[in-house]
Write an enzyme that holds these catalytic residues in place. Structure first.
Site, PDB file in Angstrom:
ATOM      1  CG  LEU A 150      -2.006  -1.065   1.267  1.00 46.67           C
ATOM      2  CD1 LEU A 150      -2.812  -0.941   2.553  1.00 46.67           C
ATOM      3  CD2 LEU A 150      -2.918  -0.977   0.052  1.00 46.67           C
ATOM      4  N   GLY A 155       1.028   3.385  -3.123  1.00 49.29           N
ATOM      5  CA  GLY A 155       0.972   3.928  -4.478  1.00 49.29           C
ATOM      6  C   GLY A 155       2.356   4.193  -5.048  1.00 49.29           C
ATOM      7  N   GLY A 205      17.218   5.223 -22.746  1.00 48.92           N
ATOM      8  CA  GLY A 205      15.964   5.982 -22.649  1.00 48.92           C
ATOM      9  C   GLY A 205      16.227   7.404 -22.187  1.00 48.92           C
ATOM     10  N   GLY A 206      15.609   8.344 -22.895  1.00 46.38           N
ATOM     11  CA  GLY A 206      15.809   9.767 -22.575  1.00 46.38           C
ATOM     12  C   GLY A 206      14.511  10.463 -22.214  1.00 46.38           C
ATOM     13  CE1 TYR A 261       8.628  11.238 -14.596  1.00 42.71           C
ATOM     14  CE2 TYR A 261       7.602  10.696 -16.673  1.00 42.71           C
ATOM     15  CZ  TYR A 261       7.626  10.599 -15.308  1.00 42.71           C
ATOM     16  OH  TYR A 261       6.692   9.862 -14.656  1.00 42.71           O
ATOM     17  CG  ASP A 290       0.405   5.945 -14.190  1.00 38.66           C
ATOM     18  OD1 ASP A 290       0.074   7.148 -14.251  1.00 38.66           O
ATOM     19  OD2 ASP A 290       1.518   5.559 -13.760  1.00 38.66           O
ATOM     20  CG  HIS A 339      13.278  44.122  -9.296  1.00 39.41           C
ATOM     21  ND1 HIS A 339      13.837  43.532 -10.402  1.00 39.41           N
ATOM     22  CD2 HIS A 339      14.228  44.956  -8.788  1.00 39.41           C
ATOM     23  CE1 HIS A 339      15.064  43.992 -10.560  1.00 39.41           C
ATOM     24  NE2 HIS A 339      15.340  44.852  -9.599  1.00 39.41           N
TER      25      HIS A 339
END
Ligand SMILES: Cc1cc2nc3c(=O)[nH]c(=O)nc-3n(C[C@H](O)[C@H](O)[C@H](O)COP(=O)(O)OP(=O)(O)OC[C@H]3O[C@@H](n4cnc5c(N)ncnc54)[C@H](O)[C@@H]3O)c2cc1C
Length: 492
Positions: free
Chosen positions: A64, A66, A199-200, A202, A330, A464
């Site tokens: 449990l 996620g 793999g590129g 995220y 998902d 600023h």
């Protein structure tokens, strides 16, 4: 009645198959709504429906907590915080501090990550425990009946929120050579001596930079021409250049053929520019995506259409092909972001509890961020999306290297980009590649939520010197181009 099990085919890809099992007769426990999967999306759906008076049960096979808490956002950002500090210490000479090379205690980092994740998970589990919870694999016996272990549950409505799993590795020789995936990468007790990342996207980018900053020589091998191939080219190319400047090797346009083992090293063989090439490292991190968890549930019995790769299709009300069964997160194969899963869960929870037809609107919800350094944050439409849709737009960009606060902080990598309608200046989208982009994007989300124009954005007050003040420059440029900036008249 057939019980399905996730098997793998010859290429190691997950497939749904099944075989028969005798059916027992058990009196079902009855609920108004059963939510299958207690991650971010499922928990949001359950809580929302219960707040509206529904009697809701949660089903989860465990552990449990996620994905976000256990093996996703939170552990990765915990590691990245340490990597970023290592980098800041190394770069501190720019701010006139002589700190020397920082020493990383990786075991202490692993222990810190475990402790924090335990705390977040305990908090989530305390919330889950306020529901009737059934632990085990969910198995639909009919559109209204679910079996979980020895329990049989009945409800007129269901929400499926079973999330995703790491995509099976399909590169010849990779399984034999051995590799780590994102779960394993987050759980190491010691960093690898050198790392090759396939793999590129995220996850690949975030963890590659973390390992590099932790002192591991990293090579990323990708087929695309730049990292984050789904983003606008200026964003992806910019990040690729910053990674290379920092010392991360990025091989682009590389078509991986196979993996072998030589002298204790793992070797990736790839074709690039018509030539056969190879690169070797002590470990390979396979970071090539995730697939939705649709197997193992007998979704056919629930009359829910599904696909092994693209997940469960839903309409904008989150209803599946069976209008009494909703799907969120998902498992729907869309976006794979926590805030999307939560928003979908809340809408599905309301629709399931009340029969309403509230719709998800992804125009702003698809806002996303990537926790590299510089960070990436994108709201609304991208340049590529507008071009593909044939929508005319004005574009203005501004580099952090010309922004006073960024110069003072010594954090000048990146730029901001605003896209607006040439008709009335309405902001259509924005992208930030730069320091703290995940926070800087927030005022633009709010501005777009209220339908603001670039002119509106240019004339509201901004503090600023701040990093976020940089967003006023592209807004002013667009406003100037539209020749429509009225005199400053902010209500007091
Ligand atoms: C390394 C990494 C980093 C990430 N970082 C970010 C980030 O920075 N920001 C962001 O927005 N997103 C991030 N994500 C993505 C994010 O974690 C997911 O989009 C989100 O957690 C999905 O939530 P979910 O509710 O759909 O699924 P999950 O949280 O995965 O929940 C699914 C639940 O269903 C249960 N379940 C599965 N199958 C069954 C079954 N057959 N029967 C019963 N129970 C079942 C599981 O046990 C699980 O508890 C990251 C992901 C990864 C891997």
């Amino acid at each position: 009645m057939g019980r399905l099990h996730g098997l793998r085919n010859r290429l190691g890809q997950a497939v749904c198959q099944g075989w028969g099992q005798p059916e027992e007769h058990v009196i079902p426990k009855r609920f108004d709504l059963i939510v299958v999967g207690a991650g971010s999306g499922g928990f949001a759906a359950a809580r929302t429906a219960r707040d509206l008076g529904a009697n809701v049960a949660l089903v989860d096979r465990g552990p449990l907590g996620g994905l976000c808490i256990l093996r996703g956002c939170m552990p990765s950002k915990t590691l990245i915080a340490t990597g970023d500090l290592m980098h800041a210490i190394r770069e501190s000479g720019e701010l006139a501090v002589r700190a020397g090379e920082p020493q990383l205690d990786y075991r202490a980092l692993a222990e810190r990550k475990r402790r924090l994740v335990r705390g977040w998970a305990d908090y989530r589990i305390a919330g889950i425990d306020t529901f009737p919870v059934f632990t085990g694999d969910a198995w639909f016996e009919s559109p209204t009946t679910l079996r979980v272990g020895d329990d049989v549950l009945y409800a007129p409505k269901f929400v499926i929120a079973t999330g995703s799993s790491i995509a099976p590795a399909a590169v010849p020789g990779l399984a034999e050579a051995g590799f780590i995936d994102s779960d394993a990468a987050l759980d190491l007790e010691q960093p690898p001596r050198s790392l090759l990342v396939l793999g590129g996207g995220y996850v690949g980018c975030e963890l590659s930079q973390f390992f590099h900053r932790a002192g591991v020589p990293v090579t990323i091998v990708i087929r695309a021409q730049h990292l984050l191939s789904g983003e606008d080219h200026d964003v992806g190319i910019g990040l690729t250049e910053y990674f290379r400047e920092e010392g991360i090797r990025v091989e682009t346009g590389a078509h991986v053929q196979r993996v072998s083992v030589r002298d204790g090293m793992k070797v990736v063989h790839y074709a690039q520019d018509g030539e056969e090439r190879e690169v070797a490292a002590h470990e390979i991190f396979y970071a090539l995506g995730r697939v939705p968890n649709v197997c193992d549930m007998n979704l056919d019995a629930a009359r829910v259409e599904h696909h092994d790769i693209t997940g469960i299709p839903v309409d904008d009300t989150l209803r599946t092909s069976n209008p009494d069964i909703f799907a969120v997160g998902d498992v729907t194969g869309r976006y794979a972001l926590v805030h999307v899963a939560i928003q979908q869960g809340e809408i599905a929870g309301r629709n399931a509890a009340t029969g309403a037809r509230e719709r998800a609107d992804y125009r702003l919800t698809k806002t996303h961020t990537i926790f590299t350094d510089p960070q990436v944050a994108v709201v609304g439409e991208t340049e590529r999306e507008l071009e593909a849709a044939g929508v005319p737009f004005l574009k203005a960009t501004y580099p952090f290297e010309d922004h006073g606060k960024a110069v003072a902080l010594g954090r000048t990598n990146g730029f901001v980009k605003m896209l607006a309608s040439p008709k009335d200046g309405r902001i259509l989208g924005a992208a930030i590649l730069g320091p703290e982009a995940s926070d800087l994007i927030e005022p633009l989300i709010v501005a777009m939520a209220y339908g603001a124009t670039a002119q509106d954005y240019a004339r509201i007050p901004h503090l600023h010197p701040t990093l976020v003040e940089i967003l006023t420059y592209p807004a002013e440029e667009i406003a100037d181009r539209l020749r429509a900036v009225p005199t400053l008249a902010v209500a007091t």
